[in-house]
Design an enzyme around this catalytic site. Structure first.
Site, short mmCIF file in Angstrom:
data_model
loop_
_atom_site.label_atom_id
_atom_site.label_comp_id
_atom_site.label_asym_id
_atom_site.label_seq_id
_atom_site.Cartn_x
_atom_site.Cartn_y
_atom_site.Cartn_z
N CYS A 1 -65.97 43.29 11.05
CA CYS A 1 -65.43 41.97 10.71
C CYS A 1 -65.95 40.89 11.65
CB CYS A 1 -63.91 41.99 10.73
SG CYS A 1 -63.18 40.37 10.40
N HIS B 1 -47.54 15.85 -2.59
CA HIS B 1 -48.37 15.03 -3.49
C HIS B 1 -49.16 13.99 -2.70
CE1 HIS B 1 -49.52 13.16 -7.26
NE2 HIS B 1 -49.23 11.99 -6.72
N GLU C 1 -49.50 21.64 -5.17
CA GLU C 1 -48.26 21.31 -5.87
C GLU C 1 -48.24 21.86 -7.30
OE1 GLU C 1 -47.55 17.13 -6.87
OE2 GLU C 1 -49.67 16.74 -6.43
#
Length: 495
Positions: free
Chosen positions: A70, A469, A474
């Site tokens: 990794c 928002h 959302e």
């Protein structure tokens, strides 16, 4: 000092006189899982030794490095290249945001390669310090098991030394595999792809999984002509079919040439490059051919069968729910066990091992609701069940909610690339069974969604959450209308 280990589901009461080993724990392999297990075991009072092969960006049977796949030749350097590749399209998009980029903008592959190498060298040092600070003794060389409680270390000068340990943990990971076709020696694997001295102009990628689509995206983002060949109708088998189709569409939209239901039959060296022949009679000439056809457990040189440790047909070490092999003193975690081959899963398994063997808290890894991501451009991220898995496992109907939209950023840049989000819900209980997203920032968003699913969130709880928002995220709390209701009897697909 007395140590506690799990025996048949109960913590063993150990006699003080039995502690006559060089180490309480010896770990073979200092990748993510091995380092985690070693550190946490030491923090629980164990005397721990760990061995790892010498460092190099490209692995072999005798080369590795602390940090493992990794850190050195996997997730981390790959993500650095993904970031680098994303700037090209971003610069194109910037023009409609008022940035006047009149001059030619050149991409310097060697500079990015140098920065990538500097970062993995830095992380290699950090992992070594983590072990040292935890009191773990690090040995450089190749480890193998020569008895239920004995490890042999082949040092860099070829000399051998053995250590006894009450517990032995195998954490040697996996290695890239090459398909057996004529000319296969002309191809590279992901190891070499992360360290190419020159950026190719033309690349052929064989494979349809994570690595294949990620490198196809990386190279295409850097201006390379890319042909992606894979066996199924859609790439990234095992993911939600609808999301797979979105990924395929995005890859094509970014200029990658897709060759579904295609395999390679031969590679031939020519003056113009490598001639690639497919099973459909096609011929493609490339500078680089990448084999991204899977990885195999790295267990061949560990002498495990001679000691009696059971392996499956792929070479994976067989373990129980606590990561213990059929030899009570020998354990294994991570990709070498071929359970769920993700770095955070290896970390979880290492943590559970330390709790079980040295913490007095027998703990099995929990493989439910593990999020993951494919870092193609744009990325795909998921958690929980796909629509197909939900239908297969459900006794009742499944509700599917989807939202497909043009991201706000694209409305100005003009890029024609939709984001898609999806929730799969049990119709009877209202429980959210799975979530998927393909679009910018999908992995960052999905990590939070994973917590909700881990807590057993319902669709009503999603709906009752106020959104941020303006954001793409959302949409996950504003999908009110059911896209489709699917009966559990729906026939399966084979894409």
């Amino acid at each position: 000092m007395s140590r506690k280990m799990l025996i048949d589901g109960e913590v063993e009461k150990t006699n003080e006189a039995e502690n006559h080993y060089d180490f309480d724990l010896f770990v073979i392999g200092a990748g993510s899982g091995g380092v985690r297990a070693a550190r946490f075991s030491a923090q629980n009072g164990a005397k721990v030794g760990v061995c790892e092969l010498p460092f190099h960006p490209i692995s072999s049977e005798v080369i590795g490095g602390v940090g493992g796949t990794c850190v050195i030749r996997g997730c981390v350097p790959k993500k650095i290249l993904v970031y680098g590749a994303a700037f090209g399209p971003e610069l194109e998009d910037a023009r409609n945001y008022g940035w006047e980029l009149n001059q030619n903008i050149d991409f310097n592959w060697k500079k990015l390669l140098q920065k990538k190498t500097e970062e993995i060298v830095r992380l290699n040092g950090i992992y070594k310090r983590l072990l040292s600070n935890a009191g773990v003794k690090l040995y450089e060389g190749e480890g193998r098991v020569i008895g239920p409680n004995e490890v042999e270390l082949i040092q860099l000068d070829g000399t051998k030394i053995s250590y006894s340990a009450k517990h032995i943990l195998i954490a040697t990971g996996g290695r890239a595999q090459r398909p057996d076709i004529p000319g296969q020696e002309l191809a590279i694997t992901s190891d070499e792809a992360l360290s190419l001295e020159e950026l190719p102009k033309r690349a052929v990628v064989l494979g349809g999984g994570y690595i294949a689509v990620e490198f196809a995206s990386i190279w295409r983002g850097m201006g390379v002509t890319v042909d992606l060949c894979f066996r199924k109708e859609l790439p990234i088998r095992g993911f939600d079919d609808e999301m797979r189709a979105v990924v395929a569409r995005n890859l094509e939209g970014r200029g990658i040439n897709l060759h579904p239901r295609t395999n390679l039959t031969e590679l031939v060296k020519t003056e113009d490059g490598i001639k690639v022949r497919t099973d459909h009679g096609e011929e493609i000439v490339a500078d680089v051919v990448l084999f991204a056809t899977g990885r195999a457990p790295n267990s061949k040189r560990l002498n495990l069968e001679a000691v009696g440790v059971e392996l499956d047909k792929t070479g994976a070490i067989k373990v129980d729910g606590y990561s213990r092999t059929n030899i009570p003193s020998i354990w294994a975690i991570g990709d070498v066990t071929n359970r769920m081959n993700l770095t955070p899963v290896a970390l979880m398994e290492g943590t559970c091992f330390a709790k079980t063997v040295f913490g007095g808290q027998p703990t099995q890894p929990d493989y439910e609701h593990i999020p993951c991501a494919v870092f193609c451009i744009p990325p795909l991220s998921v958690v929980g069940l796909s629509e197909e898995q939900a239908i297969e496992k459900s006794n009742g109907d499944v509700l599917v909610f989807t939202s497909t939209f043009n991201p706000m950023k694209n409305t100005v840049s003009g890029r024609q690339e939709k984001t898609i989000m999806k929730l799969v819900v049990d119709a009877e209980t209202d429980k959210v069974l799975g979530a998927s997203m393909c679009g910018p920032d999908a992995p960052e968003i999905m990590q939070g969604i994973a917590i909700a699913l881990k807590c057993g969130a319902t669709k009503a709880q999603f709906d009752g959450t106020v959104g941020i928002h303006p954001s793409a995220a959302e949409e996950f709390v504003t999908m009110r209308s059911v896209t489709r209701r699917v009966s559990a009897s729906k026939p399966k697909t084979n894409l």
